[in-house]
Design a protein around this motif. Structure first.
Motif, PDB file in Angstrom:
ATOM      1  N   ILE A 186      -7.183   3.246 -11.457  1.00 28.06           N
ATOM      2  CA  ILE A 186      -6.591   2.370 -10.444  1.00 28.06           C
ATOM      3  C   ILE A 186      -5.147   2.059 -10.790  1.00 28.06           C
ATOM      4  N   GLU A 239      -4.268  -7.326  -4.702  1.00 29.76           N
ATOM      5  CA  GLU A 239      -4.197  -6.124  -5.526  1.00 29.76           C
ATOM      6  C   GLU A 239      -3.292  -6.343  -6.734  1.00 29.76           C
ATOM      7  N   GLN A 240      -2.315  -7.225  -6.548  1.00 31.25           N
ATOM      8  CA  GLN A 240      -1.392  -7.486  -7.651  1.00 31.25           C
ATOM      9  C   GLN A 240      -1.760  -8.800  -8.346  1.00 31.25           C
ATOM     10  N   ALA A 297       0.845  -1.189   0.000  1.00 28.23           N
ATOM     11  CA  ALA A 297       0.000   0.000   0.000  1.00 28.23           C
ATOM     12  C   ALA A 297       0.879   1.237   0.000  1.00 28.23           C
ATOM     13  N   ASN A 347      -3.140   4.737  -9.295  1.00 31.54           N
ATOM     14  CA  ASN A 347      -3.181   4.901  -7.845  1.00 31.54           C
ATOM     15  C   ASN A 347      -2.623   3.726  -7.064  1.00 31.54           C
ATOM     16  N   GLN A 348      -2.635   2.573  -7.703  1.00 39.54           N
ATOM     17  CA  GLN A 348      -2.085   1.446  -6.973  1.00 39.54           C
ATOM     18  C   GLN A 348      -0.625   1.303  -7.290  1.00 39.54           C
TER      19      GLN A 348
END
Lengths: 440, 516
Positions: free
Chosen positions: B441, B179-180, A65, B444-445
């Motif tokens: 996204i 997320e990845q 994050a 932002n990620q």
């Protein structure tokens, strides 16, 4: 055609197993929180549901994050009133770039540190965990108030299995009399007479008139019989059952503790667990429980719970003063014919020389006659426990109490150094037949 | 408004609902949605649920069923606590991108609310799911429910066979990489086994043809003498492994040598779930905007037809305006731009531009200003955009003025923000692109990719984080996540932060340096 499905009656606890998994996962942390709560909360509140605030460790779900305290960002916000291009706005909590960074971090923690409510069962599970209670005892302690169905008169509605035949038949009988339902015998008599008259070869005018009259009568009676049923729904009575709480009487629990300087935090925490356990047990069996806290040094006082556990008092140690105080309170407020009296005493074994004999006398001659149960724990240092555990030797109080223990079956004593040692004191109390009849 | 005496058309009058009214109302909504708005939807399945069941659905990502894992329990206790304490209410509905499209309706809703949410979810969201290109391309609405059932059963069987203690860490680690775990640009090359065999054969043939025993007699060169040798090695490796790879979980699933087949399958399940939700995360504004616009339009049309009473309409408008409420940035209630508000305002704005354009609109949107066909224009926008491109293309100056949007620059080192642009002639473009970018996204990620892996040597896995705008990773979370990666990979994993553009190394960390 749309497809509407009513799911409201489907099982609701889909998430239950996930919840249990989560609690298992958070066990260590939860235990710490619960233990903390137990040491700060009232004894009577231990088995309520608890709102728990849980820090993240162990249950965090990390991912890559972005660090909020770094880099350059651009936001678009609504509601501009007065800003024009190039305006500079101070950051909230300004006073250096670090300030903003810290603010961000604090927000993050707030998000992760979350609260939720544990049920009574879950709290007790955690509480029992290191008390080493047998499972049977655990489950009986977790049991809520028991209800027993009791007969409570009759009712007009109910399940067929609960029909009260006697009462229903009585109603039916009364109704049949009141509405003059023709008896089978009357019908039979008329039918017989008709048969006799019909059998006559040459019926006279009288007898044929009589026959017609009888037939009319029979018809009326039959119709009447049909209208006035033998058993009518209005007759039916069912046995009514009402859930009644299993009768409980009153109990009073005396907590006696030595609060002289030798009792530290650890000792008090152990003592508290000891008291809580007794309280949970009593709560299960009695509807109303009073708790009396008596603390003593060289003199004894009745105090409230807060003072009992959290304030210290300096002075010597005279145990008999506490017993005196207890006797005094019993005489004044808790007559033993109305109250079940339980006592739990915790001490580190110190006593004024010569006072132990007084205690033995008090117990033998007065208190043990009044008490249902008397439990004594001597809290040892972890290091001492190995030496003392098995021997009868020990402090003068311990040796004297051994004498009491020989005389009274409902007197229990043990030495404890860790929470797991507490249960054996109550072993008898929790035994299958907890009939601790007053001996003597 | 003159009072309408005629109530014969009304679909319902009391606020209580029952299944007959629901059917009747559904049919009326459907008629408007399909015939007048031209929506195209999956068949609907509407399920009435209680609040407990809604909480259950919340904690399983809104799926009707999902595999068991403690993190869902964590979600559940969290949501439950807030709900019981009254900190927040529950949604009126929940909709699942599946075929048939499942919509949950709360039993507590009044009939007006049921009407509103049926229009919102069963037609608005449903149309969007069926027609938006991202959903079409990346999700399989026909199969998702069956797949989730398979996943749940599969993981339960794994737990039975290998024990909870073995399965849980794998899911933990996979969740850390969720997320990845998505393909952002293209699906992986999927060769059929036949093609694969053909490729191997061709290669062998080529090697045989090119074999020359003479080469053996040449003196061997040492690798370190010739940097091009290692470089060639690297590029060869990269080619065979398809590096760099953005989908870490995919890479690990296919290439980790310590994983058992069942562990790979679990990674795959988590990956599929992540990919399934990826379009939803990219289309929040559009999806909600579309649904809100649809319910708003439908309820007004129903009112015009005399199917709704004024009271019903007012009740609906009340909750509608709660949903699209946008507090200003300095309002205590402010928590970012409300996707419902922005989406709905943009859709309405498009309708306005199509029907009543100003000169400015004609300037900015020559393609569709004043074409009169707002239905077609919207249908086209819904089908072919995600939030980022939608805002970039359709956010009008009029709306920027209406929301009084302004852009703020935040350089963390400074102790003040700088207003970068406001709602004026000079600012429109930049506000629009900044806002659009904030919905991307991909931007932002953190952009983390597998760049190299040394299969011949120590099997070290190299990850690279391309740092944009100086935003690095949160360190504790980074270490914890790296540990998870290492657990799945089985050998050392290192992560290098490289600044975009300058190729400067900003930080370097490796799992061997982290304490377990």
């Amino acid at each position: 055609m749309p497809n509407f499905i009513d799911r409201r009656l489907n099982p609701k606890d889909k998430s239950l197993s996930n919840r249990q998994r989560f609690l298992r996962r958070a066990r260590v942390e939860l235990k710490r929180v619960i233990n903390e709560k137990i040491s700060t909360e009232k004894i009577t509140d231990v088995d309520a549901g608890h709102a728990i605030s849980l820090p993240v460790s162990g249950t965090s779900e990390p991912s890559f994050a972005p660090d909020r305290a770094t880099g350059r960002r651009e936001y678009v916000l609504p509601g501009n009133r007065e800003f024009v291009l190039g305006d500079r706005l101070p950051k909230p909590g300004a006073g250096g770039g670090a300030g903003a960074g810290k603010g961000g971090a604090a927000d993050l923690e707030l998000e992760d540190d979350f609260r939720f409510v544990l049920s009574r069962e879950e709290v007790l599970d955690l509480f029992f965990e290191d008390l080493e209670l047998p499972d049977m005892v655990k489950s009986s302690l977790k049991e809520a108030i028991a209800f027993k169905p009791r007969r409570a008169g009759f009712t007009t509605a109910g399940a067929p299995t609960n029909i009260n035949v006697g009462r229903s038949m009585r109603n039916s009988f009364g109704r049949r009399i009141a509405l003059r339902r023709p008896k089978q015998a009357d019908l039979d008599a008329i039918a017989d007479e008709i048969a006799v008259l019909e059998a006559e070869a040459k019926p006279s005018a009288v007898s044929s008139e009589r026959l017609a009259g009888l037939r009319r009568d029979l018809e009326v009676l039959q119709r009447r019989r049909k209208l006035v049923a033998y058993i009518d729904p209005v007759d039916i009575r069912f046995n009514r059952f009402e859930p009644m709480p299993v009768p409980n009487a009153n109990a009073v629990m005396f907590c006696l503790m030595d609060v002289s300087g030798s009792m530290g935090e650890r000792e008090k925490d152990l003592a508290k667990r000891f008291f809580v356990l007794l309280h949970l047990f009593l709560k299960r069996r009695y509807e109303r429980i009073d708790i009396v806290f008596i603390r003593h040094t060289h003199q004894a006082h009745e105090v409230d719970e807060e003072t009992f556990f959290h304030s210290t008092q300096s002075g010597g140690t005279v145990v008999s003063t506490a017993l005196e105080e207890m006797r005094h309170i019993i005489e004044e407020r808790y007559p033993s014919r109305d109250w079940n009296i339980y006592a739990a005493q915790a001490s580190d074994g110190d006593n004024l020389t010569g006072d132990s004999e007084n205690c033995v006398n008090l117990l033998n001659n007065e208190l043990m006659k009044l008490c249902q149960y008397y439990a004594y724990v001597e809290i040892l240092d972890e290091r001492e426990s190995a030496i003392f555990r098995s021997t009868d030797n020990g402090t003068s109080l311990w040796r004297s109490y051994r004498l009491v223990g020989k005389n009274w079956r409902n007197f229990q004593m043990t030495r404890i150094a860790k929470p797991g040692d507490i249960y054996p004191v109550f072993h008898q109390l929790f035994a299958k037949q907890p009939k601790t009849a007053r001996s003597g | 408004m003159n009072k309408r005496a005629d109530t014969s058309n009304l679909l319902f009058q009391s606020s209580e609902w029952n299944f007959n009214t629901l059917y009747r109302t559904y049919d009326a909504i459907k008629e408007i949605a399909l015939d007048e708005l031209g929506l195209d939807v999956y068949p609907n399945q509407l399920e009435i649920i209680s609040s407990e069941q809604m909480l259950d659905a919340y904690s399983s990502n809104g799926m009707p069923l999902i595999y068991r894992h403690w993190s869902f329990g964590k979600h559940f206790v969290y949501e439950e606590h807030h709900y019981r304490k009254g900190h927040r209410g529950l949604a009126y509905e929940l909709v699942i991108n599946s075929n048939p499209c499942i919509t949950y309706l709360m039993e507590e809703n009044t009939m007006s609310m049921q009407t509103l949410v049926t229009a919102h979810a069963a037609f608005g969201h449903n149309h969007f799911f069926k027609n938006n290109y991202l959903f079409k391309q990346w999700t399989d609405a026909d199969a998702i429910l069956n797949y989730m059932e398979f996943a749940k059963g599969y993981i339960a069987r794994c737990e039975e066979r290998y024990g909870l203690a073995a399965v849980e860490p794998i899911i933990d680690a996979a969740h850390a990489l969720m997320e990845q775990a998505v393909f952002r640009y293209n699906r992986p090359p999927r060769n059929s086994p036949m093609k694969e065999r053909a490729r191997v054969r061709d290669r062998l043939e080529y090697e045989e043809r090119a074999f020359s025993d003479l080469w053996r007699t040449l003196p061997q060169r040492k690798a370190d003498e010739d940097p091009t040798e290692t470089e060639r090695d690297l590029s060869e490796r990269k080619k065979t492994l398809n590096l760099p790879e953005e989908n870490l979980l995919y890479f690990i699933e296919k290439n980790s040598i310590i994983l058992e087949p069942w562990q790979r399958e679990i990674l795959r399940i988590v990956r599929v779930v992540a990919q399934y939700f990826y379009p939803q995360r990219q289309t929040k504004v559009m999806n909600e905007g579309c649904a809100t616009f649809v319910h708003y339009t439908i309820m007004n049309m129903m009112f015009d037809k005399g199917q709704l009473s004024e009271g019903n309409l007012l009740e609906m408008l009340h909750s509608h305006s709660n949903v699209v409420f946008q507090p200003g940035f300095d309002d205590p209630r402010f928590s970012g731009l409300n996707p419902y508000a922005l989406g709905f305002a943009m859709m309405q704005d498009i309708e306005r531009i199509c029907t009543k354009p100003t000169a400015e609109d004609r300037d900015w949107f020559p393609e569709f200003a004043g074409n009169g066909d707002w239905r077609g224009t919207l249908l086209d926008a819904w089908a072919n955009h995600r939030d980022e491109s939608f805002i970039l293309q359709y956010l009008s100056p009029a709306l920027i003025r209406k929301f009084r949007l302004f852009a703020l620059e935040d350089e963390t080192k400074e102790n003040h923000y700088r207003v970068a642009s406001i709602h004026n002639e000079r600012g429109y473009e930049s506000i629009r692109s900044t806002l659009a970018r904030s919905y991307d996204i991909g931007v932002n990620q953190p952009n983390i990719q597998v760049v190299d892996v040394d299969f011949r040597g120590n099997r070290h896995l190299h990850l690279q984080h391309t740092v944009r705008d100086g935003i690095v990773l949160d360190e504790p979370a980074r270490s914890a996540t790296l540990r998870h990666v290492r657990r799945l990979w089985g050998y050392d994993v290192s992560l290098v932060g490289v600044e975009a553009g300058s190729e400067k190394t900003l930080y370097e960390t490796s799992s061997s340096k982290l304490a377990e």
